[in-house]
Design a protein around this motif. Sequence first.
Motif, PDB file in Angstrom:
ATOM      1  N   UNK A  89      40.544 -30.887 -41.677  1.00 36.14           N
ATOM      2  CA  UNK A  89      40.121 -29.409 -41.810  1.00 36.14           C
ATOM      3  C   UNK A  89      40.312 -28.508 -40.688  1.00 36.14           C
ATOM      4  N   UNK A  90      41.018 -27.323 -40.608  1.00 40.16           N
ATOM      5  CA  UNK A  90      40.704 -26.253 -39.488  1.00 40.16           C
ATOM      6  C   UNK A  90      39.733 -24.873 -40.114  1.00 40.16           C
ATOM      7  N   UNK A  91      39.117 -24.762 -38.601  1.00 36.38           N
ATOM      8  CA  UNK A  91      38.021 -23.705 -38.784  1.00 36.38           C
ATOM      9  C   UNK A  91      38.644 -22.686 -38.196  1.00 36.38           C
ATOM     10  N   UNK A  92      38.599 -21.218 -39.000  1.00 36.42           N
ATOM     11  CA  UNK A  92      38.596 -20.208 -37.711  1.00 36.42           C
ATOM     12  C   UNK A  92      37.376 -19.306 -37.820  1.00 36.42           C
ATOM     13  N   UNK A  93      37.758 -18.510 -36.489  1.00 30.82           N
ATOM     14  CA  UNK A  93      36.324 -17.741 -36.126  1.00 30.82           C
ATOM     15  C   UNK A  93      37.697 -16.593 -36.490  1.00 30.82           C
ATOM     16  N   UNK A  94      37.177 -15.725 -37.242  1.00 33.58           N
ATOM     17  CA  UNK A  94      37.661 -14.255 -37.181  1.00 33.58           C
ATOM     18  C   UNK A  94      36.537 -13.263 -36.143  1.00 33.58           C
ATOM     19  N   UNK A  95      35.345 -13.167 -36.941  1.00 26.11           N
ATOM     20  CA  UNK A  95      34.835 -12.458 -36.290  1.00 26.11           C
ATOM     21  C   UNK A  95      32.579 -12.924 -36.249  1.00 26.11           C
ATOM     22  N   UNK A  96      31.911 -11.928 -35.119  1.00 27.42           N
ATOM     23  CA  UNK A  96      30.904 -12.398 -35.262  1.00 27.42           C
ATOM     24  C   UNK A  96      30.167 -12.181 -37.413  1.00 27.42           C
ATOM     25  N   UNK A 114      38.150 -22.252 -47.614  1.00 29.28           N
ATOM     26  CA  UNK A 114      36.220 -21.544 -47.506  1.00 29.28           C
ATOM     27  C   UNK A 114      36.154 -21.217 -46.712  1.00 29.28           C
ATOM     28  N   UNK A 115      35.728 -19.220 -48.005  1.00 36.08           N
ATOM     29  CA  UNK A 115      35.136 -18.264 -46.524  1.00 36.08           C
ATOM     30  C   UNK A 115      34.107 -17.586 -46.302  1.00 36.08           C
ATOM     31  N   UNK A 116      33.601 -17.758 -45.652  1.00 37.01           N
ATOM     32  CA  UNK A 116      32.001 -16.782 -45.509  1.00 37.01           C
ATOM     33  C   UNK A 116      32.601 -15.761 -44.821  1.00 37.01           C
ATOM     34  N   UNK A 117      31.872 -14.684 -45.000  1.00 39.58           N
ATOM     35  CA  UNK A 117      31.866 -13.463 -45.130  1.00 39.58           C
ATOM     36  C   UNK A 117      30.576 -12.589 -44.833  1.00 39.58           C
ATOM     37  N   UNK A 118      29.927 -12.154 -43.757  1.00 41.41           N
ATOM     38  CA  UNK A 118      28.781 -10.620 -43.577  1.00 41.41           C
ATOM     39  C   UNK A 118      27.291 -11.830 -42.628  1.00 41.41           C
ATOM     40  N   UNK A 119      26.730 -11.525 -42.085  1.00 41.03           N
ATOM     41  CA  UNK A 119      26.475  -9.722 -42.900  1.00 41.03           C
ATOM     42  C   UNK A 119      27.466  -8.390 -42.704  1.00 41.03           C
ATOM     43  N   UNK A 120      27.835  -7.443 -43.316  1.00 38.57           N
ATOM     44  CA  UNK A 120      28.589  -6.412 -42.575  1.00 38.57           C
ATOM     45  C   UNK A 120      28.570  -5.855 -41.785  1.00 38.57           C
ATOM     46  N   UNK A 121      28.795  -5.557 -40.699  1.00 45.88           N
ATOM     47  CA  UNK A 121      28.787  -4.648 -40.212  1.00 45.88           C
ATOM     48  C   UNK A 121      28.076  -2.615 -40.898  1.00 45.88           C
ATOM     49  N   UNK A 122      27.751  -1.743 -40.687  1.00 50.36           N
ATOM     50  CA  UNK A 122      27.029  -0.793 -40.923  1.00 50.36           C
ATOM     51  C   UNK A 122      26.524  -0.227 -40.068  1.00 50.36           C
TER      52      UNK A 122
ATOM     53  N   UNK B 133      29.649 -22.332 -35.054  1.00 54.27           N
ATOM     54  CA  UNK B 133      30.744 -21.322 -35.277  1.00 54.27           C
ATOM     55  C   UNK B 133      31.247 -20.367 -36.058  1.00 54.27           C
ATOM     56  N   UNK B 134      31.622 -21.343 -37.224  1.00 54.47           N
ATOM     57  CA  UNK B 134      31.694 -20.977 -38.087  1.00 54.47           C
ATOM     58  C   UNK B 134      30.503 -21.229 -39.895  1.00 54.47           C
ATOM     59  N   UNK B 135      29.585 -20.936 -39.266  1.00 59.81           N
ATOM     60  CA  UNK B 135      28.315 -20.604 -39.449  1.00 59.81           C
ATOM     61  C   UNK B 135      28.286 -21.961 -41.300  1.00 59.81           C
TER      62      UNK B 135
END
Lengths: 290, 182
Positions: A89-96, A114-122, B133-135
Amino acid sequence: NSDVTLKNERVSVVFDSMTGLVKEMTNTDKGISIPLSQNFFYYIGHDGDNSKPEKQASGAYIFRPNETNPYPINTSATLEIVNGELVNEVRQVFSNYTSQVVRLYAGSPYVEFEWTVGPIPIGDNKGREVITRYMTKLASDNKFYTDANGREILQRVRNYRPTWKLNQTEPVAGNYYPINSRAFIRDEVANSDIQFTVLNDRSQGGGSIQDGNLEIMLHRRLLHDDSLGVGEPLNETGVAGNGLVVRGKHYVYLGDKSSSAKLHRDLGEEIFMAPITAFTTSKLTPEEWA
Amino acid sequence: SYKIDVLKRAMGVSQHHDAVSGTEKQAVAYDYAERLANGSAECQEVINIALNKLQDKAPSIAAALEWKFCNYLNVSKCGLTENNTAFYMTVYNPLGRPVDKWLRLPVRGKAYTIYTGPNGELVPNQVVPLSKETKMVPDHNNSRATADLVFKASLPALGFNTYYISQSSGRRTAVRKVRQNR
């Protein structure tokens, strides 16, 4: 400094050493290789003006981005790599608030994103609608395909409806369709047999806004009601109050049209009717158990 | 059947258009979620009974087993697999054809041994460290897992397989960080 390759005996995915983004995908079984890029973007939801129907806000009922082009969450990702006998597996971090694990199991013909998104900043008072976009150079000729509740596959044509003359006023949202279990694009050029298929683990919305691209909405957080009845902005704060973290999977397959058709039917069934796991801490020895 | 009815009723309510489209008010969303969770819990009790009926037990160990379900495996959280060094697992395949399924269990050990079937065949497995890091172990979920135990379950059509999983000595798969040019 060299590119990172994730591969098993049937498929490989190359990640660019400079950006950390997907760069190429190959189906070794079929001898098919294409340039493939994938990244996360967000649209800013339209604030709207509920006193004017033509200025509708993006909300629970309505997807109405402010602009046609989404913003990339990042143009690069940091990488971590895990190599093993059963799974790489390759783990990518794009932002917090955006990360992804790209997995390849031994013998698997498809790649798991497998994507993980959130909490979306507002904090800047802007509602955001986060998408993932798979970008190929396939000549898809304005067309892409989605399933109708996991049953019939329907062809969708950009800025076109088969039963009436469409006056397209929403170049993005007007080309979004439900993707309940799968979507794919094909090289529509004569004699080409390439198909790029994505299966999802939940119903999502998506479209092919440009030829060769397939984008899927992952998570939304908006600050205005769209005035269609719900009476609230789509702003789930969750238990902690900062917004929801959402995780899901896309199963991506590159192949010819016939092998793709077989794979997405079998795999779609396996995702929908996944095995049920149950656990117990019995004091039986393994021999007694057997 | 009255236990199954709880989920049937919750699903019936969820046929309303706002549950299907996600356009309900937040308070209503919480209510839908509660109804579905209650229905799911009742059905898990039914599965518990069914598994005990399906599994032949020797007369000397006729007591029913209590099966537990891990509802947060998708976020690498399961109290039972994290807090026990040995446990049994049953995997039921609802499809009418055999299926090979990759499973991931949140664990804290460095290495594991997995046996399956009446002859105690060894199942190859891999312990993949989780990444903060990937939570994969997000602070949000209070999980104590430090790794995922990965193995392939080979399941018969409309049937199940059981696995005995225990911690052993060994090493985890290494994680390599890539320094990128920017």
